[in-house]
Design a protein around this motif. Sequence first.
Motif, PDB file in Angstrom:
ATOM      1  N   LYS A  40       0.850  -1.187   0.000  1.00 48.64           N
ATOM      2  CA  LYS A  40       0.000   0.000   0.000  1.00 48.64           C
ATOM      3  C   LYS A  40       0.895   1.250   0.000  1.00 48.64           C
ATOM      4  O   LYS A  40       2.021   1.171   0.511  1.00 48.64           O
ATOM      5  CB  LYS A  40      -0.983  -0.009   1.185  1.00 48.64           C
ATOM      6  CG  LYS A  40      -0.315  -0.026   2.573  1.00 48.64           C
ATOM      7  CD  LYS A  40       0.010   1.329   3.069  1.00 48.64           C
ATOM      8  CE  LYS A  40       1.133   1.323   4.021  1.00 48.64           C
ATOM      9  NZ  LYS A  40       1.797   2.476   4.366  1.00 48.64           N
ATOM     10  N   MET A  72      -1.901  -5.604   5.048  1.00 52.42           N
ATOM     11  CA  MET A  72      -1.588  -6.851   5.753  1.00 52.42           C
ATOM     12  C   MET A  72      -2.417  -7.068   7.002  1.00 52.42           C
ATOM     13  O   MET A  72      -2.532  -8.197   7.488  1.00 52.42           O
ATOM     14  CB  MET A  72      -0.084  -6.905   6.092  1.00 52.42           C
ATOM     15  CG  MET A  72       0.354  -6.099   7.294  1.00 52.42           C
ATOM     16  SD  MET A  72       0.087  -4.332   7.067  1.00 52.42           S
ATOM     17  CE  MET A  72       0.821  -3.668   8.537  1.00 52.42           C
ATOM     18  N   HIS A 116      -3.426   4.476  16.195  1.00 53.73           N
ATOM     19  CA  HIS A 116      -2.294   4.037  15.372  1.00 53.73           C
ATOM     20  C   HIS A 116      -1.129   4.945  15.740  1.00 53.73           C
ATOM     21  O   HIS A 116      -0.998   6.046  15.222  1.00 53.73           O
ATOM     22  CB  HIS A 116      -2.679   4.186  13.892  1.00 53.73           C
ATOM     23  CG  HIS A 116      -1.649   3.647  12.946  1.00 53.73           C
ATOM     24  ND1 HIS A 116      -1.979   3.261  11.665  1.00 53.73           N
ATOM     25  CD2 HIS A 116      -0.321   3.428  13.067  1.00 53.73           C
ATOM     26  CE1 HIS A 116      -0.887   2.836  11.044  1.00 53.73           C
ATOM     27  NE2 HIS A 116       0.122   2.940  11.880  1.00 53.73           N
ATOM     28  N   ASN A 165       2.860   5.585  16.141  1.00 53.23           N
ATOM     29  CA  ASN A 165       4.226   5.229  15.738  1.00 53.23           C
ATOM     30  C   ASN A 165       5.213   5.928  16.668  1.00 53.23           C
ATOM     31  O   ASN A 165       4.993   7.081  17.037  1.00 53.23           O
ATOM     32  CB  ASN A 165       4.517   5.747  14.332  1.00 53.23           C
ATOM     33  CG  ASN A 165       3.707   5.033  13.267  1.00 53.23           C
ATOM     34  OD1 ASN A 165       4.169   4.081  12.663  1.00 53.23           O
ATOM     35  ND2 ASN A 165       2.476   5.491  13.054  1.00 53.23           N
ATOM     36  N   GLN A 179       8.951   8.688  12.633  1.00 52.63           N
ATOM     37  CA  GLN A 179       8.919   8.417  11.193  1.00 52.63           C
ATOM     38  C   GLN A 179      10.268   8.813  10.615  1.00 52.63           C
ATOM     39  O   GLN A 179      10.980   9.621  11.202  1.00 52.63           O
ATOM     40  CB  GLN A 179       7.796   9.226  10.517  1.00 52.63           C
ATOM     41  CG  GLN A 179       6.393   8.766  10.869  1.00 52.63           C
ATOM     42  CD  GLN A 179       6.021   7.416  10.246  1.00 52.63           C
ATOM     43  OE1 GLN A 179       6.760   6.865   9.427  1.00 52.63           O
ATOM     44  NE2 GLN A 179       4.887   6.878  10.673  1.00 52.63           N
ATOM     45  N   GLN A 189       0.089   7.122   4.537  1.00 56.31           N
ATOM     46  CA  GLN A 189       0.972   6.052   4.985  1.00 56.31           C
ATOM     47  C   GLN A 189       0.492   5.417   6.279  1.00 56.31           C
ATOM     48  O   GLN A 189       0.744   4.257   6.526  1.00 56.31           O
ATOM     49  CB  GLN A 189       2.387   6.612   5.249  1.00 56.31           C
ATOM     50  CG  GLN A 189       3.205   6.857   4.019  1.00 56.31           C
ATOM     51  CD  GLN A 189       3.702   5.557   3.405  1.00 56.31           C
ATOM     52  OE1 GLN A 189       3.921   4.584   4.100  1.00 56.31           O
ATOM     53  NE2 GLN A 189       3.839   5.544   2.109  1.00 56.31           N
ATOM     54  N   VAL A 190      -0.140   6.219   7.109  1.00 58.72           N
ATOM     55  CA  VAL A 190      -0.447   5.750   8.460  1.00 58.72           C
ATOM     56  C   VAL A 190      -1.937   5.394   8.575  1.00 58.72           C
ATOM     57  O   VAL A 190      -2.312   4.217   8.607  1.00 58.72           O
ATOM     58  CB  VAL A 190      -0.010   6.810   9.503  1.00 58.72           C
ATOM     59  CG1 VAL A 190      -0.342   6.356  10.917  1.00 58.72           C
ATOM     60  CG2 VAL A 190       1.492   7.092   9.379  1.00 58.72           C
ATOM     61  N   HIS A 216      -4.296   2.443   6.878  1.00 59.29           N
ATOM     62  CA  HIS A 216      -4.579   1.087   7.373  1.00 59.29           C
ATOM     63  C   HIS A 216      -5.947   1.044   8.068  1.00 59.29           C
ATOM     64  O   HIS A 216      -6.706   0.099   7.889  1.00 59.29           O
ATOM     65  CB  HIS A 216      -3.500   0.648   8.367  1.00 59.29           C
ATOM     66  CG  HIS A 216      -2.214   0.267   7.706  1.00 59.29           C
ATOM     67  ND1 HIS A 216      -2.079  -0.842   6.920  1.00 59.29           N
ATOM     68  CD2 HIS A 216      -0.997   0.861   7.716  1.00 59.29           C
ATOM     69  CE1 HIS A 216      -0.831  -0.932   6.475  1.00 59.29           C
ATOM     70  NE2 HIS A 216      -0.153   0.085   6.942  1.00 59.29           N
ATOM     71  N   TYR A 228       5.265   1.326  19.107  1.00 60.96           N
ATOM     72  CA  TYR A 228       4.306   1.143  18.012  1.00 60.96           C
ATOM     73  C   TYR A 228       3.072   0.493  18.627  1.00 60.96           C
ATOM     74  O   TYR A 228       3.071  -0.698  18.962  1.00 60.96           O
ATOM     75  CB  TYR A 228       4.924   0.246  16.937  1.00 60.96           C
ATOM     76  CG  TYR A 228       4.049   0.099  15.718  1.00 60.96           C
ATOM     77  CD1 TYR A 228       3.937   1.127  14.795  1.00 60.96           C
ATOM     78  CD2 TYR A 228       3.341  -1.075  15.481  1.00 60.96           C
ATOM     79  CE1 TYR A 228       3.132   1.009  13.673  1.00 60.96           C
ATOM     80  CE2 TYR A 228       2.535  -1.201  14.362  1.00 60.96           C
ATOM     81  CZ  TYR A 228       2.444  -0.153  13.460  1.00 60.96           C
ATOM     82  OH  TYR A 228       1.641  -0.280  12.344  1.00 60.96           O
ATOM     83  N   TRP A 285       6.338  -1.591  13.042  1.00 60.20           N
ATOM     84  CA  TRP A 285       5.243  -2.350  12.446  1.00 60.20           C
ATOM     85  C   TRP A 285       5.696  -3.675  11.850  1.00 60.20           C
ATOM     86  O   TRP A 285       4.933  -4.622  11.764  1.00 60.20           O
ATOM     87  CB  TRP A 285       4.513  -1.497  11.404  1.00 60.20           C
ATOM     88  CG  TRP A 285       5.286  -1.246  10.146  1.00 60.20           C
ATOM     89  CD1 TRP A 285       5.300  -2.023   9.033  1.00 60.20           C
ATOM     90  CD2 TRP A 285       6.145  -0.142   9.869  1.00 60.20           C
ATOM     91  NE1 TRP A 285       6.121  -1.474   8.085  1.00 60.20           N
ATOM     92  CE2 TRP A 285       6.649  -0.324   8.562  1.00 60.20           C
ATOM     93  CE3 TRP A 285       6.535   0.992  10.596  1.00 60.20           C
ATOM     94  CZ2 TRP A 285       7.529   0.585   7.961  1.00 60.20           C
ATOM     95  CZ3 TRP A 285       7.412   1.885   9.997  1.00 60.20           C
ATOM     96  CH2 TRP A 285       7.896   1.680   8.708  1.00 60.20           C
TER      97      TRP A 285
HETATM   98  C1  ISE Z   1       4.431   2.481   7.466  1.00 59.51           C
HETATM   99  O1  ISE Z   1       4.679   2.956   6.192  1.00 59.51           O
HETATM  100  C2  ISE Z   1       3.516   1.329   7.384  1.00 59.51           C
HETATM  101  O2  ISE Z   1       3.101   0.881   6.366  1.00 59.51           O
HETATM  102  C3  ISE Z   1       3.068   0.811   8.662  1.00 59.51           C
HETATM  103  O3  ISE Z   1       2.183  -0.252   8.488  1.00 59.51           O
HETATM  104  C4  ISE Z   1       2.403   1.912   9.425  1.00 59.51           C
HETATM  105  O4  ISE Z   1       1.958   1.431  10.659  1.00 59.51           O
HETATM  106  C5  ISE Z   1       3.361   3.039   9.635  1.00 59.51           C
HETATM  107  O5  ISE Z   1       2.725   4.047  10.336  1.00 59.51           O
HETATM  108  C6  ISE Z   1       3.832   3.575   8.307  1.00 59.51           C
HETATM  109  O6  ISE Z   1       4.761   4.576   8.511  1.00 59.51           O
END
Ligand code: ISE
Length: 339
Positions: A99, A128, A157, A159, A162, A174-175, A178, A237, A274
Amino acid sequence: MEEIGVGVYGVGRMGLAHVQRIRERLRGARVVAVADPDPDFARAVAARPEVTGVLVEEDAAALCARPDVDGILVAAWDDAHEQAVLAGIRAGTRVFCEKPLTPTAAGCRRVIEAEVATGRRSVQVGFMRRFDRGYRDLRGLVSSGDLGSPLLAYCAHRNPSQPDGFEAHQIVSQVAVHEIDITRWLFGEEIVRVRVDESRRSSRSPEGLIDPLTIVLWTASGIRVNVEAVCFAGYGYDIRCEVLCEDGSAALAAPSFPAVRDRGGARTRIEDNWIHRFEDAYDTEIQSWIDSVGAGTSVGPNSWDGYAAQAVCDAAIASMDSHGDVVPVDLGPRPDLFS
Ligand code: ISE
């Protein structure tokens, strides 16, 4: 069944993690060649001991042209996805694409059109979490109806940080992407409108970035999902999801680590990234892609799912840019190939 040959396009952190999982843990596939938008980088990676015996090609089209490549796995940076996926579709090669499918809904539409023109689905998109045991159990519970109709959900979510160069809009694309996908999959409904709310900016977040954000999603039947997206939480995370239904609630089970009790109190571990948190999900996801390529079928999230998620991201980015407008999402008609 014979082993399938895989070409990997994009050999940065994620691509390399997939090369390793195919070589070390999965069955039914071998990585025969790699390529990267930066060919010198591909050559440098292929020279590493953990990637021995893998050939290097110039680009994604060259990977697809190899007679020993049955499927390509696209894990290059986002802007390089569209061309690589289109090369796969046009060559009749099965594609797994991390993605986002492409960074804009318009790009995803072009992928859908190319697939429709071939008359078959050949792309799996890398959401995923749909392969994660905890999310699968949660979906099973919610869709069983035992807890009554879903009304509201809360997702976090977080993190720890980054990489340098992380851009403001990536907190969505990106975040939170999901949670956008998980919302559609958990409830089996499209998202029809979005709003992004700001909060006090963390001093950890770099100039120009607003972190954290709350992204509010509404599905077609009115379920509201509050997504807390945090890029610079510092501590770990941390992924959470809880669904409130009419007769009860269900929450995502966290991965199990030992529960420690000592003079400092009671605690357990929280993952730090992740790739570790979703390692089993990644293995299951890529194994299911390998199996489907071997069987000549297509499974998991498809291009329509990639497109729908991206259209919601585009709307969320518009809301972010307007500092909080509610932005509708109009997906347009879904081609029969994806029904
Ligand atoms: C990262 O690119 C991802 O794909 C992770 O799944 C996601 O949790 C993360 O925040 C992104 O930076």
